[in-house]
Design a protein around this motif. Sequence first.
Motif, PDB file in Angstrom:
ATOM      1  N   ALA A  72     -23.408  39.823 -33.244  1.00 43.88           N
ATOM      2  CA  ALA A  72     -23.920  38.851 -32.282  1.00 43.88           C
ATOM      3  C   ALA A  72     -23.450  39.192 -30.865  1.00 43.88           C
ATOM      4  CB  ALA A  72     -23.454  37.447 -32.666  1.00 43.88           C
ATOM      5  N   ASP A  73     -22.195  39.591 -30.734  1.00 46.39           N
ATOM      6  CA  ASP A  73     -21.669  39.939 -29.404  1.00 46.39           C
ATOM      7  C   ASP A  73     -22.345  41.190 -28.853  1.00 46.39           C
ATOM      8  OD1 ASP A  73     -20.060  37.754 -29.271  1.00 46.39           O
ATOM      9  OD2 ASP A  73     -18.161  38.815 -29.550  1.00 46.39           O
ATOM     10  N   HIS A  74     -22.637  42.146 -29.713  1.00 43.81           N
ATOM     11  CA  HIS A  74     -23.350  43.338 -29.244  1.00 43.81           C
ATOM     12  C   HIS A  74     -24.754  42.983 -28.756  1.00 43.81           C
ATOM     13  CE1 HIS A  74     -20.302  45.961 -31.401  1.00 43.81           C
ATOM     14  NE2 HIS A  74     -20.381  46.477 -30.188  1.00 43.81           N
ATOM     15  N   MET A  75     -25.400  42.041 -29.414  1.00 46.96           N
ATOM     16  CA  MET A  75     -26.704  41.568 -28.948  1.00 46.96           C
ATOM     17  C   MET A  75     -26.571  40.904 -27.579  1.00 46.96           C
ATOM     18  SD  MET A  75     -28.184  40.072 -32.550  1.00 46.96           S
ATOM     19  CE  MET A  75     -29.750  39.513 -31.898  1.00 46.96           C
ATOM     20  N   GLY A  76     -25.508  40.124 -27.402  1.00 42.93           N
ATOM     21  CA  GLY A  76     -25.252  39.502 -26.103  1.00 42.93           C
ATOM     22  C   GLY A  76     -25.027  40.538 -25.018  1.00 42.93           C
ATOM     23  N   MET A  77     -24.338  41.627 -25.356  1.00 46.56           N
ATOM     24  CA  MET A  77     -24.112  42.704 -24.382  1.00 46.56           C
ATOM     25  C   MET A  77     -25.433  43.324 -23.939  1.00 46.56           C
ATOM     26  SD  MET A  77     -20.870  44.711 -26.035  1.00 46.56           S
ATOM     27  CE  MET A  77     -19.702  43.755 -26.993  1.00 46.56           C
ATOM     28  N   LEU A  78     -26.354  43.517 -24.893  1.00 47.61           N
ATOM     29  CA  LEU A  78     -27.662  44.076 -24.548  1.00 47.61           C
ATOM     30  C   LEU A  78     -28.438  43.126 -23.631  1.00 47.61           C
ATOM     31  CD1 LEU A  78     -28.694  45.582 -28.008  1.00 47.61           C
ATOM     32  CD2 LEU A  78     -27.802  46.793 -26.003  1.00 47.61           C
ATOM     33  N   ALA A  79     -28.235  41.832 -23.825  1.00 57.97           N
ATOM     34  CA  ALA A  79     -28.879  40.846 -22.936  1.00 57.97           C
ATOM     35  C   ALA A  79     -28.379  41.006 -21.502  1.00 57.97           C
ATOM     36  CB  ALA A  79     -28.608  39.428 -23.441  1.00 57.97           C
ATOM     37  N   THR A  80     -27.093  41.309 -21.338  1.00 56.85           N
ATOM     38  CA  THR A  80     -26.565  41.503 -19.978  1.00 56.85           C
ATOM     39  C   THR A  80     -27.157  42.750 -19.323  1.00 56.85           C
ATOM     40  OG1 THR A  80     -24.603  42.875 -20.510  1.00 56.85           O
ATOM     41  CG2 THR A  80     -24.359  40.479 -20.718  1.00 56.85           C
ATOM     42  N   VAL A  81     -27.498  43.753 -20.141  1.00 59.58           N
ATOM     43  CA  VAL A  81     -28.127  44.964 -19.591  1.00 59.58           C
ATOM     44  C   VAL A  81     -29.518  44.631 -19.053  1.00 59.58           C
ATOM     45  CG1 VAL A  81     -28.932  47.303 -20.095  1.00 59.58           C
ATOM     46  CG2 VAL A  81     -26.802  46.485 -21.125  1.00 59.58           C
ATOM     47  N   ILE A  82     -30.269  43.812 -19.787  1.00 62.08           N
ATOM     48  CA  ILE A  82     -31.596  43.383 -19.320  1.00 62.08           C
ATOM     49  C   ILE A  82     -31.482  42.686 -17.970  1.00 62.08           C
ATOM     50  CG2 ILE A  82     -33.512  41.790 -19.782  1.00 62.08           C
ATOM     51  CD1 ILE A  82     -33.051  42.358 -22.790  1.00 62.08           C
ATOM     52  N   ASN A  83     -30.535  41.746 -17.861  1.00 63.34           N
ATOM     53  CA  ASN A  83     -30.337  41.035 -16.593  1.00 63.34           C
ATOM     54  C   ASN A  83     -29.915  41.980 -15.477  1.00 63.34           C
ATOM     55  OD1 ASN A  83     -31.008  38.489 -17.565  1.00 63.34           O
ATOM     56  ND2 ASN A  83     -28.905  37.970 -18.111  1.00 63.34           N
ATOM     57  N   SER A  84     -29.053  42.917 -15.804  1.00 70.76           N
ATOM     58  CA  SER A  84     -28.549  43.862 -14.793  1.00 70.76           C
ATOM     59  C   SER A  84     -29.667  44.743 -14.253  1.00 70.76           C
ATOM     60  CB  SER A  84     -27.440  44.739 -15.392  1.00 70.76           C
ATOM     61  OG  SER A  84     -26.322  43.951 -15.773  1.00 70.76           O
ATOM     62  N   LEU A  85     -30.544  45.218 -15.150  1.00 71.67           N
ATOM     63  CA  LEU A  85     -31.672  46.049 -14.715  1.00 71.67           C
ATOM     64  C   LEU A  85     -32.657  45.242 -13.864  1.00 71.67           C
ATOM     65  CD1 LEU A  85     -32.325  48.070 -18.008  1.00 71.67           C
ATOM     66  CD2 LEU A  85     -31.265  48.918 -15.899  1.00 71.67           C
ATOM     67  N   ALA A  86     -32.850  43.965 -14.233  1.00 71.87           N
ATOM     68  CA  ALA A  86     -33.739  43.105 -13.442  1.00 71.87           C
ATOM     69  C   ALA A  86     -33.176  42.908 -12.038  1.00 71.87           C
ATOM     70  CB  ALA A  86     -33.911  41.753 -14.143  1.00 71.87           C
ATOM     71  N   LEU A  87     -31.854  42.678 -11.949  1.00 73.64           N
ATOM     72  CA  LEU A  87     -31.221  42.489 -10.643  1.00 73.64           C
ATOM     73  C   LEU A  87     -31.262  43.782  -9.839  1.00 73.64           C
ATOM     74  CD1 LEU A  87     -29.680  40.677  -8.687  1.00 73.64           C
ATOM     75  CD2 LEU A  87     -27.559  41.299  -9.873  1.00 73.64           C
ATOM     76  N   GLN A  88     -31.025  44.908 -10.499  1.00 71.00           N
ATOM     77  CA  GLN A  88     -31.092  46.204  -9.815  1.00 71.00           C
ATOM     78  C   GLN A  88     -32.456  46.415  -9.188  1.00 71.00           C
ATOM     79  OE1 GLN A  88     -31.194  49.743 -12.299  1.00 71.00           O
ATOM     80  NE2 GLN A  88     -30.078  50.922 -10.764  1.00 71.00           N
ATOM     81  N   GLY A  89     -33.507  46.173  -9.960  1.00 74.50           N
ATOM     82  CA  GLY A  89     -34.859  46.370  -9.448  1.00 74.50           C
ATOM     83  C   GLY A  89     -35.151  45.493  -8.243  1.00 74.50           C
ATOM     84  N   THR A  90     -34.662  44.261  -8.281  1.00 74.95           N
ATOM     85  CA  THR A  90     -34.904  43.327  -7.180  1.00 74.95           C
ATOM     86  C   THR A  90     -34.123  43.744  -5.934  1.00 74.95           C
ATOM     87  OG1 THR A  90     -35.167  41.587  -8.838  1.00 74.95           O
ATOM     88  CG2 THR A  90     -34.970  40.885  -6.553  1.00 74.95           C
ATOM     89  N   LEU A  91     -32.882  44.180  -6.118  1.00 72.48           N
ATOM     90  CA  LEU A  91     -32.061  44.637  -4.990  1.00 72.48           C
ATOM     91  C   LEU A  91     -32.667  45.887  -4.351  1.00 72.48           C
ATOM     92  CD1 LEU A  91     -28.513  44.105  -6.521  1.00 72.48           C
ATOM     93  CD2 LEU A  91     -29.385  42.954  -4.483  1.00 72.48           C
ATOM     94  N   GLU A  92     -33.111  46.818  -5.190  1.00 80.29           N
ATOM     95  CA  GLU A  92     -33.681  48.055  -4.655  1.00 80.29           C
ATOM     96  C   GLU A  92     -35.016  47.794  -3.959  1.00 80.29           C
ATOM     97  OE1 GLU A  92     -33.516  50.980  -7.815  1.00 80.29           O
ATOM     98  OE2 GLU A  92     -31.446  51.464  -7.255  1.00 80.29           O
ATOM     99  N   GLY A  93     -35.705  46.723  -4.367  1.00 80.83           N
ATOM    100  CA  GLY A  93     -36.917  46.328  -3.671  1.00 80.83           C
ATOM    101  C   GLY A  93     -36.633  45.872  -2.250  1.00 80.83           C
ATOM    102  N   ARG A  94     -35.379  45.553  -1.979  1.00 82.35           N
ATOM    103  CA  ARG A  94     -34.939  45.162  -0.637  1.00 82.35           C
ATOM    104  C   ARG A  94     -34.255  46.322   0.098  1.00 82.35           C
ATOM    105  NH1 ARG A  94     -35.889  40.483  -2.736  1.00 82.35           N
ATOM    106  NH2 ARG A  94     -35.866  38.562  -1.504  1.00 82.35           N
ATOM    107  N   GLY A  95     -34.374  47.523  -0.484  1.00 78.03           N
ATOM    108  CA  GLY A  95     -33.825  48.698   0.182  1.00 78.03           C
ATOM    109  C   GLY A  95     -32.344  48.918  -0.022  1.00 78.03           C
TER     110      GLY A  95
END
Length: 237
Positions: A72-95
């Motif tokens: 279950a904790d490993h699944m939670g870790m993968l969820a944080t990767v999804i959020n991190s990639l989403a935030l990365q994409g949004t930040l990079e969209g701002r240069g």
Amino acid sequence: MKPGYKRILLKLSGEALMGDQGFGIRPDILQYVAEEIRSIHDLGVEVAVVVGGGNIFRGIAASSYGMDRASADHMGMLATVINSLALQGTLEGRGLQTRVQSAISMHEVCEPFILRRAVRHLEKGRIVIFAAGTGSPYFTTDTAAVLRAQEIHAEILLKATKVNGVYDSDPEKNADAKLIRNLTYMEVLERQLHVMDMTAISLAMDNGLPLSVFDLLGKGNIARVVCGDESIGTLIR
């Protein structure tokens, strides 16, 4: 405004990213968070981020229904990767140059966590997002945030939440709950105030890491805290 810190670590809860929709990521909140991070990056502050995964999957909740805790904790870790990639994409969209480093190896998706490389990214002005917690089950993303903050020698840990600080009791259940502006870590432990889990609080206390707890959705709050405004949220040290 002049920043009071050169390097900070920002801890975002996964729940904050879903807003009031109950699950997933609300794009407008993601855009808002990216703009708030940009506001402190523009001040010359070196920014690292740890994002939780509770908007997608909570390991400790799943384990209470009979699922193996480690799985279950490993699944939670993968969820944080999804959020991190989403935030990365949004930040990079701002240069903004951004790197995601994961405690679980997934080379096609993001970098592995390598401390020296993370510090070098920060020194070059890149925003570093630490994903997958500590990489080990039984440790929360709060503990991962304190650990990473210590490793990169962040001067303060900013915990951006859905409440505007630490209260003496649950403000949703007690209308007379009082906001506490300043606390010591020992007070948090003795009074069992629900700021972070006890492992994270103990680790921060042992290493003298200051912690600021404040409302993420107060526009400009992150910049105010970074610039030393103690009227925002709760400061623990």
